[in-house]
Design an enzyme around this catalytic site. Structure first.
Site, PDB file in Angstrom:
ATOM      1  N   GLY A   7       0.340  17.457 -12.356  1.00 19.20           N
ATOM      2  CA  GLY A   7       1.421  18.064 -11.580  1.00 19.20           C
ATOM      3  C   GLY A   7       1.291  17.466 -10.193  1.00 19.20           C
ATOM      4  N   GLY A   9       3.343  16.779  -7.877  1.00 23.25           N
ATOM      5  CA  GLY A   9       4.582  16.992  -7.120  1.00 23.25           C
ATOM      6  C   GLY A   9       4.254  17.167  -5.648  1.00 23.25           C
ATOM      7  N   ALA A  10       4.958  18.085  -4.998  1.00 21.65           N
ATOM      8  CA  ALA A  10       4.793  18.264  -3.558  1.00 21.65           C
ATOM      9  C   ALA A  10       3.343  18.594  -3.203  1.00 21.65           C
ATOM     10  CB  ALA A  10       5.731  19.382  -3.088  1.00 21.65           C
ATOM     11  N   GLY A  12       0.577  18.897  -5.253  1.00 18.65           N
ATOM     12  CA  GLY A  12      -0.420  18.043  -5.908  1.00 18.65           C
ATOM     13  C   GLY A  12      -0.625  16.770  -5.109  1.00 18.65           C
ATOM     14  N   ASN A 104       1.346  28.895  -8.483  1.00 20.89           N
ATOM     15  CA  ASN A 104       1.708  30.281  -8.162  1.00 20.89           C
ATOM     16  C   ASN A 104       2.053  31.062  -9.426  1.00 20.89           C
ATOM     17  OD1 ASN A 104       1.487  30.280  -5.340  1.00 20.89           O
ATOM     18  ND2 ASN A 104       3.526  29.371  -5.086  1.00 20.89           N
ATOM     19  N   LYS A 183      -1.306  36.936  -3.794  1.00 24.44           N
ATOM     20  CA  LYS A 183      -0.484  35.742  -3.517  1.00 24.44           C
ATOM     21  C   LYS A 183       0.891  35.894  -4.152  1.00 24.44           C
ATOM     22  CE  LYS A 183       0.681  31.672  -2.080  1.00 24.44           C
ATOM     23  NZ  LYS A 183       0.648  30.391  -2.730  1.00 24.44           N
ATOM     24  N   ASN A 187       4.514  35.491  -2.440  1.00 25.63           N
ATOM     25  CA  ASN A 187       5.579  34.640  -2.997  1.00 25.63           C
ATOM     26  C   ASN A 187       6.807  35.440  -3.410  1.00 25.63           C
ATOM     27  OD1 ASN A 187       2.949  32.772  -4.276  1.00 25.63           O
ATOM     28  ND2 ASN A 187       4.507  31.855  -2.981  1.00 25.63           N
ATOM     29  N   ASN A 191       9.526  33.532  -1.296  1.00 22.53           N
ATOM     30  CA  ASN A 191      10.207  32.507  -2.089  1.00 22.53           C
ATOM     31  C   ASN A 191      11.643  32.896  -2.413  1.00 22.53           C
ATOM     32  OD1 ASN A 191       7.578  31.628  -1.843  1.00 22.53           O
ATOM     33  ND2 ASN A 191       7.479  30.740  -3.875  1.00 22.53           N
ATOM     34  N   GLU A 268      10.401  29.631 -10.500  1.00 15.40           N
ATOM     35  CA  GLU A 268       9.284  30.417 -11.070  1.00 15.40           C
ATOM     36  C   GLU A 268       9.558  31.925 -10.967  1.00 15.40           C
ATOM     37  OE1 GLU A 268       5.392  27.654 -10.338  1.00 15.40           O
ATOM     38  OE2 GLU A 268       6.229  28.527  -8.539  1.00 15.40           O
TER      39      GLU A 268
HETATM   40  N1  LIG Z   1       5.009  23.267  -2.548  1.00 13.58           N
HETATM   41  C1  LIG Z   1       4.276  24.208  -1.931  1.00 13.58           C
HETATM   42  O1  LIG Z   1       4.260  24.259  -0.699  1.00 13.58           O
HETATM   43  C2  LIG Z   1       3.461  25.170  -2.704  1.00 13.58           C
HETATM   44  C3  LIG Z   1       3.494  25.210  -4.081  1.00 13.58           C
HETATM   45  N2  LIG Z   1       2.690  26.095  -4.752  1.00 13.58           N
HETATM   46  C4  LIG Z   1       2.717  26.143  -6.204  1.00 13.58           C
HETATM   47  O2  LIG Z   1       2.188  24.925  -6.712  1.00 13.58           O
HETATM   48  C5  LIG Z   1       2.820  24.591  -7.961  1.00 13.58           C
HETATM   49  C6  LIG Z   1       3.439  23.186  -7.850  1.00 13.58           C
HETATM   50  O3  LIG Z   1       4.457  23.281  -6.864  1.00 13.58           O
HETATM   51  P1  LIG Z   1       5.133  22.017  -6.176  1.00 13.58           P
HETATM   52  O4  LIG Z   1       4.116  20.976  -5.910  1.00 13.58           O
HETATM   53  O5  LIG Z   1       5.939  22.536  -5.049  1.00 13.58           O
HETATM   54  O6  LIG Z   1       6.092  21.533  -7.331  1.00 13.58           O
HETATM   55  P2  LIG Z   1       7.035  20.230  -7.510  1.00 13.58           P
HETATM   56  O7  LIG Z   1       8.342  20.663  -8.055  1.00 13.58           O
HETATM   57  O8  LIG Z   1       7.038  19.411  -6.279  1.00 13.58           O
HETATM   58  O9  LIG Z   1       6.259  19.478  -8.609  1.00 13.58           O
HETATM   59  C7  LIG Z   1       6.077  20.040  -9.878  1.00 13.58           C
HETATM   60  C8  LIG Z   1       6.541  19.088 -10.926  1.00 13.58           C
HETATM   61  O10 LIG Z   1       7.965  19.089 -10.956  1.00 13.58           O
HETATM   62  C9  LIG Z   1       8.472  17.777 -11.241  1.00 13.58           C
HETATM   63  N3  LIG Z   1       9.477  17.446 -10.252  1.00 13.58           N
HETATM   64  C10 LIG Z   1       9.461  17.748  -8.943  1.00 13.58           C
HETATM   65  N4  LIG Z   1      10.633  17.432  -8.358  1.00 13.58           N
HETATM   66  C11 LIG Z   1      11.409  16.928  -9.331  1.00 13.58           C
HETATM   67  C12 LIG Z   1      12.746  16.446  -9.364  1.00 13.58           C
HETATM   68  N5  LIG Z   1      13.529  16.448  -8.255  1.00 13.58           N
HETATM   69  N6  LIG Z   1      13.248  16.012 -10.535  1.00 13.58           N
HETATM   70  C13 LIG Z   1      12.492  16.028 -11.643  1.00 13.58           C
HETATM   71  N7  LIG Z   1      11.229  16.490 -11.679  1.00 13.58           N
HETATM   72  C14 LIG Z   1      10.688  16.921 -10.548  1.00 13.58           C
HETATM   73  C15 LIG Z   1       7.348  16.855 -11.260  1.00 13.58           C
HETATM   74  O11 LIG Z   1       7.112  16.337 -12.532  1.00 13.58           O
HETATM   75  P3  LIG Z   1       7.636  16.756 -14.001  1.00 13.58           P
HETATM   76  O12 LIG Z   1       8.817  15.882 -14.263  1.00 13.58           O
HETATM   77  O13 LIG Z   1       6.501  16.523 -14.912  1.00 13.58           O
HETATM   78  O14 LIG Z   1       8.040  18.181 -14.040  1.00 13.58           O
HETATM   79  C16 LIG Z   1       6.153  17.678 -10.722  1.00 13.58           C
HETATM   80  O15 LIG Z   1       4.988  17.462 -11.419  1.00 13.58           O
HETATM   81  C17 LIG Z   1       3.861  25.697  -8.203  1.00 13.58           C
HETATM   82  O16 LIG Z   1       3.293  26.720  -8.988  1.00 13.58           O
HETATM   83  C18 LIG Z   1       4.127  26.244  -6.801  1.00 13.58           C
HETATM   84  O17 LIG Z   1       4.592  27.560  -6.806  1.00 13.58           O
HETATM   85  C19 LIG Z   1       1.793  26.915  -4.110  1.00 13.58           C
HETATM   86  C20 LIG Z   1       1.715  26.909  -2.746  1.00 13.58           C
HETATM   87  C21 LIG Z   1       2.586  26.097  -1.919  1.00 13.58           C
HETATM   88  C1  LIG Z   2       3.543  28.649   1.065  1.00 11.59           C
HETATM   89  C2  LIG Z   2       4.105  29.705   0.196  1.00 11.59           C
HETATM   90  C3  LIG Z   2       3.244  30.942   0.359  1.00 11.59           C
HETATM   91  C4  LIG Z   2       5.461  30.036   0.692  1.00 11.59           C
HETATM   92  O1  LIG Z   2       6.023  31.091   0.014  1.00 11.59           O
HETATM   93  C5  LIG Z   2       4.131  29.216  -1.222  1.00 11.59           C
HETATM   94  O2  LIG Z   2       3.261  29.522  -1.985  1.00 11.59           O
HETATM   95  C6  LIG Z   2       5.255  28.395  -1.758  1.00 11.59           C
HETATM   96  O3  LIG Z   2       5.893  27.625  -1.026  1.00 11.59           O
HETATM   97  O4  LIG Z   2       5.484  28.514  -2.956  1.00 11.59           O
END
Ligand SMILES: NC(=O)C1=CN([C@@H]2O[C@H](COP(=O)(O)OP(=O)(O)OC[C@H]3O[C@@H](n4cnc5c(N)ncnc54)[C@H](OP(=O)(O)O)[C@@H]3O)[C@@H](O)[C@H]2O)C=CC1
Ligand SMILES: CC(C)(CO)C(=O)C(=O)O
Length: 317
Positions: A7, A9-10, A12, A104, A183, A187, A191, A268
Site C-alpha cells: 500500500g 499510496g500517500a 506508505g 485506519n 484513533k 477519524n 474524515n 473507509e
Molecule cells: N493519508 C494520510 O494522511 C493518512 C492515512 N491513514 C490511513 O492509511 C491507509 C492508507 O491511506 P493513504 O496512504 O492515504 O491511501 P492512498 O489512497 O493514497 O493509497 C492506498 C492505495 O490506493 C491506491 N490509489 C491511491 N490513489 C489512487 C488513484 N487515484 N487511483 C487508483 N488507485 C489509487 C493505491 O493502489 P491500489 O491501486 O493498489 O489500490 C494505494 O496503494 C488508510 O487506512 C488511511 O486511512 C492514516 C493516517 C493518515
Molecule cells: C491525519 C488523520 C487523523 C486525519 O483525519 C488521518 O488519519 C487521515 O487523514 O486519515
C-alpha cells in the site's frame, strides 16, 4: 532491516522515504500502475509544506510481481483493500515475516488473522499524514507519531527500534485495541466532516459548532464501545483533535477520506462511523449522528464518482 510497504499510496510513500533515508532497504508494493511507473521512472517527488520538491528513488512493484524475503511488511492499504493485498502477497510471507498494520478503521487485525499466525502480527495507529496529489507525487506537512503493539509474540521492540531510527516517534502500547478505537474516534470526526464541510483540519477547527458535532459523534462511539468492553475516553480524543488542528501537526492536511472523494474512490466510512452505527443497531444503542454521517458520505461518494465519470467522458470527446 528489509522492509516492504504494502500500500505505497500517500502515507506508505511518506513512511517509505523516511525508512529508506534511515538506511533500511525499502520496497514499495502497490496496485496503481501510473503511480508505480512514475516512481520507477522519475522517482517519488515529495513536497513538504512550501519547501522545494525533493526526489527519492524507492523501488515499487505490484503485489503479484513482488519477490524476496522481508523481515517486516508494513500494511498501509485502504481498509477495504487489505484482504486482497494479503492474498496477492502471500508468496512473500514466510513464517519469519512480521506484519504491522497501520491503516485506519476497525477490523484490520481480524482480516490479517485469516492470512498469518497471531505471533506474526503487530497492529498500530499513526498520526503521520500525507496526500497523494498525482502519480509519483506526495505532499506532506507537519509531523506525526505511531503507537503499536504485538498481537501475539511478535517482536515489537525491534520493529519499534527500526521505525524510530527513521524518526517515526514510535511508542509501544500495551492496549492497542483502545488506541485503535481512539484513533477511529478521531477519524470518525475529522474524515467525514472534512468531506461534508469541504475543509482541511485547521479549517474544520474554525467552525463555531465543529467541536459540538465532534462531541455528538464521540458520545455515540463511547456508548457503543462500552457494549464491546472498550473504554473510549472522549476527553483524550478531544485533546488530540485540538492538537491536530495546529499547522505544525496536521492543520494543513486534508484527511485521507477527503482525498478519496476527490479521486472518485470509495471511502473507509463503513470501517469508521458506519462500523459504530452497525454495532449500535446490533446492541440497541442509538447512533443517529454516525448513521447520518455514514449515509451522507456514501451519497457524496456517488455524486463525485458520477461527476468524475462525466468529466472523463468530456475529455474523450
Ligand atoms: N493519508 C494520510 O494522511 C493518512 C492515512 N491513514 C490511513 O492509511 C491507509 C492508507 O491511506 P493513504 O496512504 O492515504 O491511501 P492512498 O489512497 O493514497 O493509497 C492506498 C492505495 O490506493 C491506491 N490509489 C491511491 N490513489 C489512487 C488513484 N487515484 N487511483 C487508483 N488507485 C489509487 C493505491 O493502489 P491500489 O491501486 O493498489 O489500490 C494505494 O496503494 C488508510 O487506512 C488511511 O486511512 C492514516 C493516517 C493518515
Ligand atoms: C491525519 C488523520 C487523523 C486525519 O483525519 C488521518 O488519519 C487521515 O487523514 O486519515
Amino acid at each position: 532491516m528489509k522492509i516492504a510497504i504494502a500500500g505505497f499510496g500517500a502515507l506508505g510513500s511518506r513512511l517509505g522515504v523516511k525508512l529508506q533515508k534511515a538506511g533500511h532497504e525499502v520496497t514499495g508494493i502497490d496496485g496503481w500502475p501510473a503511480h508505480i511507473a512514475a516512481i520507477n521512472t522519475n522517482g517519488l517527488t515529495v513536497v513538504h509544506d512550501d519547501l522545494p520538491p525533493k526526489k527519492y528513488f524507492v523501488p515499487v512493484v505490484t503485489p503479484k510481481e513482488v519477490t524476496g524475503e522481508f523481515e517486516l511488511i508494513i500494511l498501509l492499504t485502504k481498509t477495504p483493500q487489505l484482504d486482497r493485498m494479503l492474498t496477492d502477497i502471500a508468496p512473500i510471507i514466510t513464517k519469519k515475516t512480521q506484519l504491522l498494520v497501520l491503516s485506519n478503521g476497525l477490523g484490520n487485525i481480524e482480516v490479517i488473522e485469516k492470512h498469518v499466525a497471531r505471533d506474526q502480527i503487530l497492529a498500530g495507529v499513526t498520526l503521520w499524514t500525507s496526500s497523494l496529489v498525482k502519480p509519483g507525487e506526495i505532499h506532506t506537512t507537519g509531523t506525526g507519531s505511531i503507537k503499536l503493539q504485538a498481537i501475539g509474540h511478535a517482536d515489537a521492540v525491534s520493529v519499534a527500534a527500526a521505525l524510530n531510527q527513521a524518526g517515526l516517534n514510535v511508542e509501544i502500547t500495551q492496549d492497542v485495541l483502545t488506541a485503535i478505537w481512539h484513533k477511529a474516534g478521531i477519524n470518525s470526526v475529522l474524515n467525514p466532516l472534512s468531506v461534508l464541510l469541504n475543509a482541511n483540519i485547521a479549517e474544520f477547527g474554525t467552525a463555531g459548532n465543529g467541536m459540538d458535532l465532534a462531541l455528538q459523534i464521540l458520545d455515540e462511539i463511547q456508548k457503543v464501545g462500552a457494549t464491546q468492553g472498550v473504554k473510549v475516553n472522549i476527553t483524550d480524543i478531544m485533546n488530540d483533535l485540538t492538537d491536530l488542528l495546529k499547522p505544525e501537526n496536521a492543520g494543513n492536511h486534508y484527511p485521507s477520506m477527503y482525498q478519496d472523494i476527490q479521486n472518485g474512490k470509495r471511502t473507509e466510512i463503513d470501517f469508521l462511523n458506519g462500523f459504530f452505527a452497525k454495532i449500535g443497531r446490533q446492541e440497541h444503542i442509538d447512533t443517529p449522528f454516525n448513521a447520518l454521517v455514514t449515509a451522507l458520505v456514501h451519497a457524496k461518494e456517488d455524486i463525485e464518482r458520477v461527476k468524475l465519470a462525466k468529466k472523463q467522458e468530456t475529455f474523450e470527446i
